[in-house]
Motif scaffolding. Structure first.
Motif, PDB file in Angstrom:
ATOM      1  N   ALA A   1     -57.582  35.011   4.801  1.00  0.00           N
ATOM      2  CA  ALA A   1     -56.508  35.270   5.779  1.00  0.00           C
ATOM      3  C   ALA A   1     -56.796  36.479   6.651  1.00  0.00           C
ATOM      4  CB  ALA A   1     -55.187  35.466   5.044  1.00  0.00           C
TER       5      ALA A   1
ATOM      6  N   THR B   1     -64.372  23.053   7.169  1.00  0.00           N
ATOM      7  CA  THR B   1     -62.909  22.969   7.050  1.00  0.00           C
ATOM      8  C   THR B   1     -62.470  21.676   6.370  1.00  0.00           C
ATOM      9  OG1 THR B   1     -62.803  22.102   9.298  1.00  0.00           O
ATOM     10  CG2 THR B   1     -62.434  24.466   9.025  1.00  0.00           C
TER      11      THR B   1
ATOM     12  N   HIS C   1     -59.268  26.081   3.002  1.00  0.00           N
ATOM     13  CA  HIS C   1     -58.154  26.949   2.645  1.00  0.00           C
ATOM     14  C   HIS C   1     -57.886  28.006   3.725  1.00  0.00           C
ATOM     15  CE1 HIS C   1     -58.851  24.948  -1.118  1.00  0.00           C
ATOM     16  NE2 HIS C   1     -60.106  25.360  -1.076  1.00  0.00           N
ATOM     17  N   ALA C   2     -58.445  27.799   4.912  1.00  0.00           N
ATOM     18  CA  ALA C   2     -58.262  28.778   5.992  1.00  0.00           C
ATOM     19  C   ALA C   2     -58.095  28.033   7.312  1.00  0.00           C
ATOM     20  CB  ALA C   2     -59.486  29.695   6.059  1.00  0.00           C
ATOM     21  N   LEU C   3     -57.291  26.978   7.281  1.00  0.00           N
ATOM     22  CA  LEU C   3     -57.252  26.064   8.425  1.00  0.00           C
ATOM     23  C   LEU C   3     -56.694  26.697   9.696  1.00  0.00           C
ATOM     24  CD1 LEU C   3     -56.226  22.775   6.614  1.00  0.00           C
ATOM     25  CD2 LEU C   3     -58.465  23.428   7.537  1.00  0.00           C
ATOM     26  N   ALA C   4     -55.842  27.701   9.560  1.00  0.00           N
ATOM     27  CA  ALA C   4     -55.201  28.246  10.753  1.00  0.00           C
ATOM     28  C   ALA C   4     -56.030  29.356  11.400  1.00  0.00           C
ATOM     29  CB  ALA C   4     -53.815  28.784  10.399  1.00  0.00           C
ATOM     30  N   ARG C   5     -57.144  29.771  10.751  1.00  0.00           N
ATOM     31  CA  ARG C   5     -57.919  30.903  11.255  1.00  0.00           C
ATOM     32  C   ARG C   5     -59.086  30.425  12.119  1.00  0.00           C
ATOM     33  NH1 ARG C   5     -58.708  35.349   8.548  1.00  0.00           N
ATOM     34  NH2 ARG C   5     -59.328  36.105  10.601  1.00  0.00           N
TER      35      ARG C   5
END
Lengths: 302, 302
Positions: free
Chosen positions: A231, A244, A251-255
Motif C-alpha cells: 500500500a 496483477t 493484492h495491490a490492484l489500486a496502486r
C-alpha cells in the motif's frame, strides 16, 4: 532443429549470461512490438502434476517455455523447464533447450537486474526467506551486483537454515540463520523465494530504503508480502498484466505498478531517494526464457 | 529426450496408424480422467504468422501440440506441427516429434473415423470442397473405410480442380471437377476442407442419408456449412466445448452436439437410420496428436 540437453545447457549457463539476456528481455517486454501471451496452466495424467505454457513474441524471437512441477519427484528436481524457439522465417521449431538449471539462473537474474536497478548502491545486508533451490541462486545473483557482506536466512526449520548457510559459505557468502523480524529489520535487500500464500513478515519491520523482491512461485492466491507494504512502497514488476493476475500484485490492484523494462529504458523513474522502499514482483515472462535460450544457443556454436 | 524429425515421422506414418491412434484419442477425450485444455493462440514476430498451443492429458499421456501457420511460406509448407510428450513419471519432455505431414494424416484420420462411425455403409460417392493439401488426404482416408467409386471435387478455379483430380487419379481414385450443386446432390459423403467463413452450399441440396464433415481450419468466424443444415441434422464433433467456440458449431449453439467418442464407446447413438443426415465437425484435439506421436515413437523403436 537444434537441441541442447539439460547437461549441455547447465554447463553453458552463467550468471553473466542470464543477467544480460534477462535484462534485454525485460526491455523487449515493454516494446510495443512485443507480445506476452497469457500463461496457460495445464496438468499431467495426475492432476497435481502441473505444467504451464508461457509464450511470447518480440521483433527478433518467438516461442514457448513449458515449465513443469511434479511435486512427488524426490531424487530429481520437481521443477523442470524446456524452451522452444520458433524459426521466424519458416514457423518450424528452430531449437529445443532443456532448461531446468537454466531456469533457476533465469529467475535469479530477474531478481538481480531488479536489485541492480532499484536497490541502494550501498546495500550490504541481504535477507532471504526460503531455503530451497531457488533461494540459493537468488543470493549469489544479488551478491554479484551489490557488495553483500551478510546474508540472513529465514528458515522454517533450523536444519534447512543450517544447510543453506553451509551452501552459501561454500559460495563465499557469510550467512546466518536469523529470526524473521531481526532479519527484516537489518536488511537492505529482502528476497522472498517461498510458496507462501500469506504474508511472511510485518510491514512495520521494513526500514526506509529497503528493496524487496518477491520471487515465489506464481498462482492465483500467491502472497509473500504484507498488504501494508504494497500500500505504500514503490511497486515494480516484469509484466504488470501478469503480476496483477497471478503474481504478488493481485493484492495491490489500486496502486500504480511500473514495468522494470520502462525503468531500464529510461522511460520511467526507479527509486526516488535513499528512503524509498521499492518492491519488485517477478512473475516470470517467456521473453526472458527465449532470450536466455538464444544466448545459450549462440554460445554453444562458438 | 527422444526426437523424431519431420523426415522420420513422415516416413513412419500411415493411414492405418493415424486411424487407430485418432480413434483411441476420440474415446479417451470423453473419459472423465482426460482434460483438454483451452487452445492458446499466439503469433510470431510478424503478427500474421500464427502459432497455437493445444494441450491435453489423459490417464496415460499428457503434452502439447504446437501448430504454426506461416502464410508467406511458398516453397515449404505454410502449416507445421510439433508434438511434445511429457514424461508422466518425471515431468520432463519425453519426446519431440516434428509432425507436419503427420498432422495431415491425423486430421484426415479424424474424418475417416467419423465417416466410418456415421456414414452409411453403402456410401460410394464422395464430394470434397477444397483442393488444398488437406483435401487430398481427406479423400484417400475416407476411401479407405467406404467403397468410394466417385469423387466430386468442388474447386474455386478449374486449374486447382484439374490438379487435384490428377492427384487423386494417381492414388487410384476416380475423380471429376463438379459444380457445387450437382456435387452435393450426388454425394453420400461431403467433406469441406476450406478456409471459408460463409456457407459453401445450400442445405436444400443435401439428400437424406448424407454424412457431412467440416474439416476446415478453426477460428472464431469459421463457417463452411449452411445454418439450415445445422438446424436439422444430427450433430457430432470431437470436443463439444471447442467445436462450439472455434469450430463449425459456433453456428448451432442451441442444438445438442454429441461427442464422437461417446458414440465410439457405445454411450450415445450415432446415425438413426438410412435417412439421417449426420454432420461431424472436426476442430482438432490435442489428444489425437499425443496418441499419434506415441504410436510413431513405438513404431520407430521396432
Amino acid at each position: 532443429m537444434r537441441f541442447l540437453s539439460e547437461t549441455e545447457s547447465a554447463a553453458l549457463v552463467t550468471e553473466e549470461l542470464a543477467y544480460d539476456a534477462v535484462r534485454a528481455a525485460l526491455v523487449a517486454a515493454v516494446d510495443p512490438a512485443s507480445t506476452t501471451f497469457p500463461a496457460l496452466p495445464a496438468h499431467g495424467s495426475l492432476p497435481h502434476n502441473r505444467f504451464t505454457m508461457k509464450s511470447a513474441s518480440a521483433h527478433d524471437v518467438a516461442g514457448v517455455k513449458i515449465g513443469s512441477y511434479w511435486p512427488d519427484n524426490t531424487d530429481i528436481p520437481r521443477h523442470n523447464s524446456t524452451i522452444l524457439l520458433i524459426d521466424q522465417e519458416t514457423g518450424r521449431i528452430a531449437a529445443v533447450v532443456e532448461a531446468g538449471t537454466v531456469n533457476a539462473y533465469r529467475t535469479a537474474a530477474a531478481d538481480a537486474v531488479a536489485a541492480d536497478t532499484l536497490a541502494r548502491q550501498d546495500a550490504t545486508t541481504l535477507t532471504v526467506f526460503g531455503t530451497g533451490h531457488q533461494a540459493r541462486y537468488e543470493c549469489t545473483a544479488v551478491a554479484r551486483i551489490r557488495p553483500i557482506d551478510t546474508v540472513h536466512v529465514v528458515a522454517r526449520t533450523p536444519a534447512h537454515g543450517a544447510d543453506m548457510v553451509e551452501h552459501l559459505a561454500a559460495k563465499g557468502l557469510k550467512a546466518t540463520v536469523t529470526p524473521a523480524e531481526e532479519a527484516v529489520r537489518a536488511a537492505d535487500i529482502v528476497v522472498t523465494a517461498t510458496t507462501a500464500r500469506s504474508p511472511l513478515f510485518d510491514a512495520a519491520w521494513v526500514r526506509p530504503g529497503t528493496h524487496l523482491a518477491s520471487m515465489g512461485s506464481d498462482a492465483r492466491g500467491k502472497q509473500e508480502l504484507p498488504p501494508a507494504l504494497l500500500a505504500t512502497a514503490a511497486l515494480f514488476c516484469d509484466l504488470p498484466a501478469q503480476s496483477t493476475t497471478i503474481g504478488e500484485f493481485q493484492h495491490a490492484l489500486a496502486r500504480p505498478v511500473t514495468a522494470l523494462g520502462d525503468v531500464l529504458a529510461g522511460r520511467a523513474p526507479g527509486r526516488h531517494d535513499d528512503d524509498t522502499v521499492t518492491v519488485f514482483d517477478s512473475s516470470g515472462i517467456a521473453l526472458q526464457d527465449l532470450y536466455v535460450a538464444t544466448a545459450l544457443l549462440a554460445l554453444s556454436r562458438t
